[in-house]
Scaffold this motif. Structure first.
Motif, PDB file in Angstrom:
ATOM      1  N   ALA A  15       0.769  -1.219   0.068  1.00  0.00           N
ATOM      2  CA  ALA A  15      -0.140   0.023  -0.042  1.00  0.00           C
ATOM      3  C   ALA A  15       0.745   1.092  -0.031  1.00  0.00           C
ATOM      4  CB  ALA A  15      -0.924   0.029   1.104  1.00  0.00           C
ATOM      5  N   HIS A  17      -0.503   2.522  -3.088  1.00  0.00           N
ATOM      6  CA  HIS A  17      -0.663   2.422  -4.698  1.00  0.00           C
ATOM      7  C   HIS A  17      -0.619   0.964  -4.862  1.00  0.00           C
ATOM      8  CE1 HIS A  17      -1.258   6.778  -4.273  1.00  0.00           C
ATOM      9  NE2 HIS A  17       0.032   7.122  -4.078  1.00  0.00           N
ATOM     10  N   LEU A  18      -1.364   0.218  -4.940  1.00  0.00           N
ATOM     11  CA  LEU A  18      -1.441  -1.372  -5.413  1.00  0.00           C
ATOM     12  C   LEU A  18      -1.528  -1.244  -6.719  1.00  0.00           C
ATOM     13  CD1 LEU A  18      -3.861  -2.656  -2.525  1.00  0.00           C
ATOM     14  CD2 LEU A  18      -1.323  -2.550  -2.539  1.00  0.00           C
ATOM     15  N   VAL A  20      -2.661  -3.175  -9.801  1.00  0.00           N
ATOM     16  CA  VAL A  20      -3.919  -4.063 -10.016  1.00  0.00           C
ATOM     17  C   VAL A  20      -3.334  -5.556 -10.753  1.00  0.00           C
ATOM     18  CG1 VAL A  20      -6.050  -4.365 -11.227  1.00  0.00           C
ATOM     19  CG2 VAL A  20      -5.390  -2.176 -10.109  1.00  0.00           C
ATOM     20  N   SER A 115      -3.352   5.584  -9.598  1.00  0.00           N
ATOM     21  CA  SER A 115      -3.881   5.948  -8.293  1.00  0.00           C
ATOM     22  C   SER A 115      -3.249   7.219  -8.201  1.00  0.00           C
ATOM     23  CB  SER A 115      -3.422   4.753  -7.486  1.00  0.00           C
ATOM     24  OG  SER A 115      -4.175   3.839  -7.654  1.00  0.00           O
ATOM     25  N   GLU A 298      -8.489  -9.162  -3.364  1.00  0.00           N
ATOM     26  CA  GLU A 298      -7.798  -8.128  -4.026  1.00  0.00           C
ATOM     27  C   GLU A 298      -8.748  -6.912  -4.111  1.00  0.00           C
ATOM     28  OE1 GLU A 298      -5.391  -6.389  -7.865  1.00  0.00           O
ATOM     29  OE2 GLU A 298      -6.101  -8.375  -7.822  1.00  0.00           O
ATOM     30  N   ASN A 302      -8.073  -3.115  -2.411  1.00  0.00           N
ATOM     31  CA  ASN A 302      -7.905  -2.192  -3.373  1.00  0.00           C
ATOM     32  C   ASN A 302      -9.245  -2.088  -4.313  1.00  0.00           C
ATOM     33  OD1 ASN A 302      -7.006  -0.144  -5.232  1.00  0.00           O
ATOM     34  ND2 ASN A 302      -5.392  -1.829  -6.502  1.00  0.00           N
ATOM     35  N   ARG A 304     -10.109  -0.097  -6.053  1.00  0.00           N
ATOM     36  CA  ARG A 304     -10.024   0.507  -7.753  1.00  0.00           C
ATOM     37  C   ARG A 304      -9.764  -0.911  -8.577  1.00  0.00           C
ATOM     38  NH1 ARG A 304      -6.222   5.388  -5.844  1.00  0.00           N
ATOM     39  NH2 ARG A 304      -7.884   6.787  -5.582  1.00  0.00           N
TER      40      ARG A 304
END
Length: 322
Positions: A15, A17-18, A20, A115, A298, A302, A304
């Motif tokens: 974290a 900004h993971l 994807v 992100s 996931e 996250n 997003r």
């Protein structure tokens, strides 16, 4: 939506900004230690770190991004590594980069807004935080959203909202924008979000009523779909036989382009009895597996990743036959 790298203790993406579908991307690329790989959407380097960790001394990692802030991060964190080359620009032009001329073993496109771009109010991508109405991935190129909305015709605005946002109330929103700018300019994300929310019927959206409007304007300003089409063709031209193309899409317009591109190069078009017989179709791509989505774990970590769709294709050896 590129993001942060693996956690040093766990080996999993860290974290905040993971990146994807981190594991699925690396699995799709099938990274070889001496291969050459291009990340066309560096973001903050989450996927790039994973690729670099698998490369040996003879491997190469090529990094591209439109965003000068992303390029600054790439230079700071990767610039000293002799295996890495960095270029600011759109992946649509990856085939023009001399570093790709010898061919690529893998290409990654992680589409959409990153992100960090969403999280910075000053970039103007999100209505969650009020900021200047900008939305440019490269803030030094082209018009901002505020500049475009100040002069675009009502019909042009409506067409963009319908085409790129699939917004059912495109005409109503465009009419409101034109009426509002006659009184005072739209300069802030909050102003645009409030205007859209005021004219869209309540209760129709599970998402914020301005979501589709923001998406559409961003895609238009950054030429995202045109760049995607050009980037796919460029990647196809530069991939070596056995090389992998990995694309993460975040909405149906992007995914449709990717799906149709892979199918066009993998499957013969249906024959037509009205047309003369065409020359034998030679496939140049092979779809690898089915479209993949992030799992529940996931998405919980996250959110997003919820709308992400990953597709993988492999370049075929045609023996010189195009």
């Amino acid at each position: 939506m590129s993001g942060g790298g693996p956690d040093a203790r766990s080996g999993h993406p860290s974290a905040p900004h993971l990146p994807v579908m981190y594991a699925q991307v690396l699995d799709g690329l099938q990274v070889k230690g001496n291969g050459t790989y291009l990340d066309g959407t560096f973001g903050r380097g989450g996927h790039a770190r994973g690729v670099l960790a698998k490369l040996g001394p003879g491997g190469r990692l090529l990094l591209m991004d439109k965003d000068p802030e992303a390029i600054a991060v790439a230079q700071r964190e990767f610039g000293a590594d002799p295996r890495v080359a960095i270029l600011r620009g759109s992946f649509a032009r990856l085939a023009d980069w001399d570093a790709t001329a010898a061919g690529l073993d893998g290409v990654l496109f992680d589409l959409g807004v990153s992100s960090p771009q969403l999280d910075q109010a000053g970039r103007g991508f999100s209505f969650a935080k009020d900021g200047p109405l900008d939305m440019r991935m490269d803030p030094e190129a082209g018009e901002s959203a505020a500049q475009w909305l100040a002069h675009a015709s009502e019909r042009e605005i409506a067409d963009v909202l319908w085409t790129y946002g699939e917004e059912r109330h495109a005409r109503r929103i465009a009419r409101a924008i034109v009426a509002r700018r006659a009184e005072r300019p739209l300069e802030r994300t909050g102003q645009l979000a409030e205007l859209v929310a005021a004219v869209v019927p309540r209760g129709e959206h599970k998402i914020h009523p301005a979501t589709r409007t923001f998406q559409a304007i961003r895609i238009h300003l950054n030429r995202e779909l045109a760049d995607l089409e050009a980037g796919l063709e460029a990647a196809h031209a530069r991939l070596k036989p056995g090389g992998r193309l990995v694309v993460i899409s975040f909405h149906s317009l992007e995914d449709r382009i990717v799906k149709q591109f892979i199918a066009r190069h993998a499957k013969a078009p249906p024959a037509s009895r009205r047309l003369p017989a065409a020359s034998a179709f030679v496939p140049t791509l092979r779809a690898v597996g089915q479209a993949c989505k992030a799992d529940a774990e996931e998405v919980a970590a996250n959110p997003r990743a919820r709308s992400a769709v990953l597709r993988v294709a492999e370049k075929l050896d045609t023996g010189g036959v195009a």
